[in-house]
Design a protein around this motif. Structure first.
Motif, PDB file in Angstrom:
ATOM      1  N   LEU A 132      14.035   1.775 -38.318  1.00 11.67           N
ATOM      2  CA  LEU A 132      13.716   2.945 -37.688  1.00 11.67           C
ATOM      3  C   LEU A 132      12.356   3.448 -37.696  1.00 11.67           C
ATOM      4  N   ARG A 133      11.660   2.681 -38.255  1.00 13.25           N
ATOM      5  CA  ARG A 133       9.914   2.781 -38.524  1.00 13.25           C
ATOM      6  C   ARG A 133       9.269   1.881 -37.373  1.00 13.25           C
ATOM      7  N   ALA A 134       9.890   1.354 -36.364  1.00  9.69           N
ATOM      8  CA  ALA A 134       9.296   0.724 -35.573  1.00  9.69           C
ATOM      9  C   ALA A 134       8.364   1.476 -34.700  1.00  9.69           C
ATOM     10  N   PRO A 135       7.199   1.346 -34.432  1.00 10.63           N
ATOM     11  CA  PRO A 135       6.103   2.217 -33.718  1.00 10.63           C
ATOM     12  C   PRO A 135       6.918   2.753 -32.353  1.00 10.63           C
ATOM     13  N   ALA A 136       6.282   3.826 -31.862  1.00  9.42           N
ATOM     14  CA  ALA A 136       6.830   4.661 -30.691  1.00  9.42           C
ATOM     15  C   ALA A 136       6.289   3.748 -29.900  1.00  9.42           C
ATOM     16  N   GLY A 137       7.238   3.666 -28.390  1.00 10.29           N
ATOM     17  CA  GLY A 137       6.650   2.641 -27.509  1.00 10.29           C
ATOM     18  C   GLY A 137       6.872   1.252 -27.797  1.00 10.29           C
ATOM     19  N   THR A 138       7.428   0.693 -28.639  1.00 12.22           N
ATOM     20  CA  THR A 138       7.798  -0.610 -28.499  1.00 12.22           C
ATOM     21  C   THR A 138       9.202  -0.833 -28.628  1.00 12.22           C
ATOM     22  N   VAL A 139       9.714  -1.817 -28.410  1.00 17.93           N
ATOM     23  CA  VAL A 139      11.033  -2.246 -28.472  1.00 17.93           C
ATOM     24  C   VAL A 139      11.475  -3.264 -29.522  1.00 17.93           C
ATOM     25  N   VAL A 140      12.824  -3.185 -30.014  1.00 16.78           N
ATOM     26  CA  VAL A 140      13.265  -3.900 -31.009  1.00 16.78           C
ATOM     27  C   VAL A 140      14.185  -4.894 -30.368  1.00 16.78           C
ATOM     28  N   ARG A 141      14.031  -6.163 -30.642  1.00 16.61           N
ATOM     29  CA  ARG A 141      14.567  -7.093 -29.982  1.00 16.61           C
ATOM     30  C   ARG A 141      15.426  -7.945 -31.087  1.00 16.61           C
ATOM     31  N   ALA A 142      16.901  -7.928 -30.841  1.00 20.58           N
ATOM     32  CA  ALA A 142      17.903  -8.415 -31.816  1.00 20.58           C
ATOM     33  C   ALA A 142      18.618  -9.896 -31.021  1.00 20.58           C
ATOM     34  N   GLU A 143      18.789 -10.643 -31.923  1.00 27.41           N
ATOM     35  CA  GLU A 143      19.653 -11.715 -31.741  1.00 27.41           C
ATOM     36  C   GLU A 143      20.884 -11.681 -32.681  1.00 27.41           C
ATOM     37  N   VAL A 144      22.117 -11.466 -32.335  1.00 23.42           N
ATOM     38  CA  VAL A 144      23.025 -11.268 -32.793  1.00 23.42           C
ATOM     39  C   VAL A 144      24.203 -12.327 -32.814  1.00 23.42           C
ATOM     40  N   PHE A 149      19.801  -8.338 -27.670  1.00 19.62           N
ATOM     41  CA  PHE A 149      19.637  -7.084 -27.601  1.00 19.62           C
ATOM     42  C   PHE A 149      18.242  -6.215 -27.479  1.00 19.62           C
ATOM     43  N   GLU A 150      17.862  -5.655 -26.341  1.00 16.63           N
ATOM     44  CA  GLU A 150      16.700  -4.888 -26.356  1.00 16.63           C
ATOM     45  C   GLU A 150      16.582  -3.539 -26.659  1.00 16.63           C
ATOM     46  N   LEU A 151      16.312  -3.102 -27.402  1.00 11.13           N
ATOM     47  CA  LEU A 151      16.275  -1.251 -27.876  1.00 11.13           C
ATOM     48  C   LEU A 151      15.077  -0.764 -28.086  1.00 11.13           C
ATOM     49  N   PRO A 152      14.979   0.328 -27.128  1.00 10.01           N
ATOM     50  CA  PRO A 152      13.558   1.055 -27.338  1.00 10.01           C
ATOM     51  C   PRO A 152      13.723   1.739 -28.865  1.00 10.01           C
ATOM     52  N   ALA A 153      12.226   1.681 -29.168  1.00 10.35           N
ATOM     53  CA  ALA A 153      12.173   2.644 -30.414  1.00 10.35           C
ATOM     54  C   ALA A 153      12.132   4.170 -30.354  1.00 10.35           C
ATOM     55  N   PHE A 212      28.311 -10.997 -38.300  1.00 10.13           N
ATOM     56  CA  PHE A 212      27.112 -10.782 -37.432  1.00 10.13           C
ATOM     57  C   PHE A 212      25.966 -11.249 -37.756  1.00 10.13           C
ATOM     58  N   ALA A 213      25.696 -12.755 -37.877  1.00  8.47           N
ATOM     59  CA  ALA A 213      24.270 -12.940 -38.309  1.00  8.47           C
ATOM     60  C   ALA A 213      23.320 -12.352 -37.251  1.00  8.47           C
ATOM     61  N   THR A 214      21.911 -11.846 -37.936  1.00  9.04           N
ATOM     62  CA  THR A 214      21.166 -11.083 -37.136  1.00  9.04           C
ATOM     63  C   THR A 214      19.734 -11.500 -37.444  1.00  9.04           C
ATOM     64  N   THR A 215      18.874 -11.460 -36.526  1.00 10.46           N
ATOM     65  CA  THR A 215      17.415 -11.657 -36.476  1.00 10.46           C
ATOM     66  C   THR A 215      16.886 -10.525 -35.823  1.00 10.46           C
ATOM     67  N   VAL A 216      15.993 -10.018 -36.372  1.00  7.03           N
ATOM     68  CA  VAL A 216      15.130  -8.651 -35.426  1.00  7.03           C
ATOM     69  C   VAL A 216      13.547  -8.729 -35.596  1.00  7.03           C
ATOM     70  N   THR A 217      13.320  -8.658 -34.205  1.00  9.20           N
ATOM     71  CA  THR A 217      11.567  -8.633 -34.197  1.00  9.20           C
ATOM     72  C   THR A 217      11.306  -7.350 -33.442  1.00  9.20           C
ATOM     73  N   THR A 218      10.051  -6.931 -33.353  1.00 10.57           N
ATOM     74  CA  THR A 218       9.430  -5.780 -32.631  1.00 10.57           C
ATOM     75  C   THR A 218       8.315  -6.106 -31.964  1.00 10.57           C
ATOM     76  N   GLY A 219       8.142  -5.564 -30.528  1.00  9.24           N
ATOM     77  CA  GLY A 219       7.151  -6.011 -29.891  1.00  9.24           C
ATOM     78  C   GLY A 219       7.083  -4.976 -28.873  1.00  9.24           C
ATOM     79  N   THR A 220       6.149  -5.434 -27.574  1.00 11.42           N
ATOM     80  CA  THR A 220       6.205  -4.292 -26.572  1.00 11.42           C
ATOM     81  C   THR A 220       7.155  -4.699 -25.519  1.00 11.42           C
ATOM     82  N   ARG A 221       7.140  -3.954 -24.520  1.00 11.89           N
ATOM     83  CA  ARG A 221       7.972  -4.162 -23.586  1.00 11.89           C
ATOM     84  C   ARG A 221       7.470  -5.556 -22.512  1.00 11.89           C
TER      85      ARG A 221
END
Length: 307
Positions: free
Chosen positions: A101-113, A151-155, A297-306
């Protein structure tokens, strides 16, 4: 590889055992759960080792009726561990939620589950497993033992309108408590007690929102907590043509646990950066030859730009 990760998390979690009094508000909440819903099937040695609680804490729980000489209820132990901030295999998730939830505004959270179903064979039953999992686009076979969803989730998400805001503020006062299924699935239990887990809480929020004429729907999915996410339920409210995920119970719990900044977080703010939707109804997400099967649900998460 997954087994190694789990064992590493378990050993790391056991480095800390929490002592100190059980908070009064925790005790008040747990007294609202009927004894008939409790299992008392976790023995003393497992209660201390697996939940990170000291013998003094366990004795205090026993004195309050939250235990028996034979053992404790899993959910009581889990709730006490969460509210004391104990480190255990059962309580690693909230810190990951707060980080997401601390991902910067305007970024996206990308998850592989990676959905990893378990065989649901009866004891002594032979034959191969026939495994399937429910992905966001429907049921998928698992010939290799698992299937992957991305998944690609907006912050950042749109704020709620006035009617939705009023509803979310009300549910922000409901206390998040992990509950046995016999009461956790009952939306009326939420109304009587003011405590809820994600199942009953989300069902009641959706029911109340619809009663007020709001465009609200149920969501089933995972709450991202790498390396292993967990199944979760929440509500989504349509705002400016977007279905916005909301989980005021989780926000309230993380504020109580000191994991979110109260100057920046209220029950009105979306937790959509950590909520990966699978479907719009409660039900199994894994099957073995048509029978419900457990799924990890084995999960990896990265945060980046759209883009």
């Amino acid at each position: 590889m997954r087994d190694t990760t789990r064992e590493s998390a378990r050993e790391s979690a056991r480095d800390t055992t929490l002592d100190g009094p059980v908070p009064d508000d925790t005790l008040r909440a747990l007294r609202l759960v009927p004894d008939g819903a409790r299992g008392f099937d976790v023995p003393w040695d497992s209660a201390g080792r697996d939940y990170g609680l000291s013998p003094d804490v366990l004795r205090a729980m026993l004195a309050e009726g939250l235990g028996r000489p034979s053992g404790f209820d899993h959910f009581d132990l889990l709730n006490v561990a969460l509210d004391l901030g104990a480190r255990s295999l059962w309580t690693f998730g909230p810190a990951s939620w707060a980080k997401g939830l601390r991902a910067p505004a305007g970024t996206v959270v990308r998850a592989e589950v990676e959905f990893v179903p378990e065989c649901a064979h009866e004891p002594g039953e032979g034959g191969p497993c026939d495994l399937r999992v429910l992905l966001p686009d429907g049921w998928a076979a698992c010939p290799g033992g698992s299937a992957v969803a991305r998944f690609e989730l907006p912050a950042s998400w749109p704020p709620p309108g006035p009617g939705a805001a009023e509803l979310l503020e009300e549910f922000g006062r409901v206390r998040f408590v992990r509950l046995p299924m016999t009461v956790g699935l009952d939306p009326d239990f939420v109304g009587r007690t003011g405590i809820a887990d994600c199942t009953g809480g989300s069902l009641r929020l959706v029911r109340e929102g619809r009663r007020r004429g709001l465009p609200v729907r149920l969501a089933q999915g995972v709450i991202l907590s790498p390396p292993f996410s967990v199944l979760h339920y929440w509500a989504e409210i349509e705002t400016d043509g977007v279905w916005v995920p909301h989980d005021p119970l989780i926000v309230g719990a993380m504020l109580r646990w000191g994991l979110l900044d109260p100057t920046g977080w209220t029950a009105l703010r979306s937790t959509g950066a950590i909520l990966a939707r699978i479907s719009g109804e409660m039900g199994p997400v894994g099957l073995d030859a048509g029978r419900p099967a457990g799924v990890s649900f084995a999960t990896t998460v990265t945060t980046g730009t759209r883009g």
